[in-house]
Write an enzyme that holds these catalytic residues in place. Structure first.
Site, PDB file in Angstrom:
ATOM      1  N   ALA A   1      -3.731   7.519  -5.247  1.00 47.43           N
ATOM      2  CA  ALA A   1      -2.356   7.022  -5.363  1.00 47.43           C
ATOM      3  C   ALA A   1      -2.459   5.520  -5.614  1.00 47.43           C
ATOM      4  O   ALA A   1      -2.453   4.716  -4.687  1.00 47.43           O
ATOM      5  CB  ALA A   1      -1.597   7.309  -4.080  1.00 47.43           C
TER       6      ALA A   1
ATOM      7  N   GLY B   1       0.839  -1.205   0.000  1.00 46.98           N
ATOM      8  CA  GLY B   1       0.000   0.000   0.000  1.00 46.98           C
ATOM      9  C   GLY B   1       0.865   1.241   0.000  1.00 46.98           C
ATOM     10  O   GLY B   1       2.068   1.174  -0.290  1.00 46.98           O
ATOM     11  N   ASN B   2       0.269   2.365   0.282  1.00 40.77           N
ATOM     12  CA  ASN B   2       1.041   3.605   0.410  1.00 40.77           C
ATOM     13  C   ASN B   2       0.376   4.517   1.424  1.00 40.77           C
ATOM     14  O   ASN B   2      -0.685   4.196   1.957  1.00 40.77           O
ATOM     15  CB  ASN B   2       1.219   4.278  -0.959  1.00 40.77           C
ATOM     16  CG  ASN B   2      -0.117   4.659  -1.571  1.00 40.77           C
ATOM     17  OD1 ASN B   2      -0.827   5.510  -1.064  1.00 40.77           O
ATOM     18  ND2 ASN B   2      -0.480   3.983  -2.678  1.00 40.77           N
ATOM     19  N   HIS B   3       0.986   5.665   1.690  1.00 44.79           N
ATOM     20  CA  HIS B   3       0.539   6.531   2.792  1.00 44.79           C
ATOM     21  C   HIS B   3      -0.555   7.525   2.410  1.00 44.79           C
ATOM     22  O   HIS B   3      -0.861   8.408   3.196  1.00 44.79           O
ATOM     23  CB  HIS B   3       1.734   7.321   3.348  1.00 44.79           C
ATOM     24  CG  HIS B   3       2.741   6.452   4.024  1.00 44.79           C
ATOM     25  ND1 HIS B   3       2.434   5.714   5.144  1.00 44.79           N
ATOM     26  CD2 HIS B   3       4.036   6.190   3.739  1.00 44.79           C
ATOM     27  CE1 HIS B   3       3.504   5.043   5.525  1.00 44.79           C
ATOM     28  NE2 HIS B   3       4.491   5.300   4.675  1.00 44.79           N
TER      29      HIS B   3
END
Ligand code: CTP
Length: 403
Positions: free
Chosen positions: A280, A212-214
């Site tokens: 994102a 995943g990402n932030h």
């Protein structure tokens, strides 16, 4: 969120028995997020007290040019009051003030405010049925409508005189609904469908782990709220995020993976007028679907990754009437990379954020953007709250669409 949120409403109260409904009306307007400034005619004070209206509107109530108890005799400027207002609402409007409005008679503060106002005017008459039926009343209503003022029709029912018929002021709920429905039609994105993606995507490694990402989804939510405030109907395709829109007018579709986001977004694209892809999205996902938790065995683990589908590029390739906006998050050669992305994905605008800018990027409440259009015109903006950034983005979109 109501379209009345943040709007300044100057409420003109005149001397009719329906003034007893005005405290309820003020409460509803305040609940909808509006600011309410009451200006009352001197005679209306016999029907509802300024103290009640002032307490509910959280502002002083003005009835005359001078405050009687004020030793310094400061005056209440009708011009300032009029120019403050986004909308002026007369409720209840008596036959007397209706006639004065039609003729421009300026014998009190409220009438001076009215004649100075440049904003849209709404009026909700209230009177006994025979007064309402009188030809002068009908004529005066027509005159106000010819000025572009919006008529909130009275309702039928039992009147204060005991007679039954037409003339009762519309109920406060109906007045608020009338305002909302009328205002939404004047908004620049009324009738437009806006599709937005936001947040991260999670690509499953096994049933308990993911790539995943932030991304928090804040920018996308700010865009969705702004679009609603501009009158659009909004579909927000949201990756996993703790953020909830809390806006009943946003159709939020929660998704997890890039594939889910691809399906949800492409299926809403045909009917969209504007699409803004702020998510994102993971560029890669594990090649294998693993249904059981991966156990630790060796000193290292190798996971094969394959490209996800590029949602933005797919929309760009299939674009017809839609106005398409993408985001680019870059760390180096920012403008050149963003320009290249804009061309490659067939976009109308690209919003560039650089990770080199302090205060911009994931999980922050602020963002610093540069907008590049299809003719590669570049506009840079200072660091701002994401809500204000969203407004800047829509200002650019509206400029382009209406050019
Ligand atoms: N995007 C998308 N689908 C993907 C990847 C990205 O819709 N699978 C969208 C993002 O929502 C964003 C834009 O494409 O609007 C830019 O994403 P980015 O990952 O920066 O661009 P890439 O084309 O993937 O280029 P690179 O990773 O090389 O910077």
């Amino acid at each position: 969120m109501s379209v009345l949120s943040g709007k300044k409403i100057l409420l003109g109260v005149t001397a009719g028995i329906a003034a007893y409904k005005i405290p309820f009306l003020i409460r509803l307007l305040i609940k909808a997020g509006a600011e309410v400034q009451v200006v009352i005619t001197p005679a209306a004070k016999d029907f509802v007290t300024p103290l009640t209206l002032s307490t509910l509107s959280k502002k002083p109530v003005y009835a005359s040019f001078f405050n009687e108890e004020d030793k310094d005799a400061t005056w209440n400027s009708h011009v300032d009051l009029a120019l403050w207002a986004d909308y002026m609402l007369f409720a209840p409007l008596t036959a007397n003030t209706l006639a004065k409005m039609a003729q421009g008679v300026t014998d009190n503060l409220l009438m001076a405010v009215y004649l100075s106002a440049k904003c849209p005017v709404y009026f909700a008459p209230a009177m006994d049925l025979d007064m309402y039926k009188h030809p002068t009343t009908a004529k005066n209503i027509e005159i106000l409508q010819s000025y572009g003022h919006r008529f909130i029709p009275p309702e039928s029912g039992e009147l204060a005189s005991g007679l039954v018929g037409e003339g009762r002021m519309a109920e406060p709920e109906s007045v608020v609904q009338f305002l909302e429905q009328s205002i939404v039609k004047t908004l620049p994105l009324f009738g437009q469908k806006v599709l937005i993606t936001a947040g991260p995507t999670y690509e499953a490694i096994d049933p308990v782990r993911f790539i995943g990402n932030h991304s928090s989804g804040k920018m996308g939510v700010a865009l969705a709220n702004t679009a609603v405030n501009l009158g659009a109907s909004v579909t927000l395709v949201m990756g996993p995020s703790a953020l909830k829109t809390n806006n009943s007018q946003i159709n939020q579709i929660d998704v997890v993976s890039a594939e889910d986001m691809f399906e949800a977004t492409t299926s809403h694209f045909d009917t969209a007028n504007i699409a803004i892809l702020a998510a994102a999205v993971a560029d890669y996902k594990p090649a294998q679907q693993v249904n059981q938790k991966i156990k630790k065995k060796d000193s290292s683990l190798h996971i094969d990754l394959v490209l996800t589908k590029d949602i933005l590029a797919t929309l760009g390739a299939n674009k017809k009437h839609q106005f398409l906006v993408g985001f680019a998050l870059e760390t180096n050669d920012e403008v050149e990379n963003a320009k290249e992305k804009l061309k490659r994905k067939n976009l109308d605008l690209i919003i560039l954020n650089s990770l080199n800018d302090k205060g911009a990027g994931f999980k922050k409440d602020t963002n610093k953007i540069t907008i590049i259009d299809a003719d590669t015109n570049i506009k840079s903006f200072p660091l701002k709250d994401k809500e204000l950034v969203a407004k800047d983005i829509f200002t650019e979109i509206l400029n382009k669409i209406n050019a």
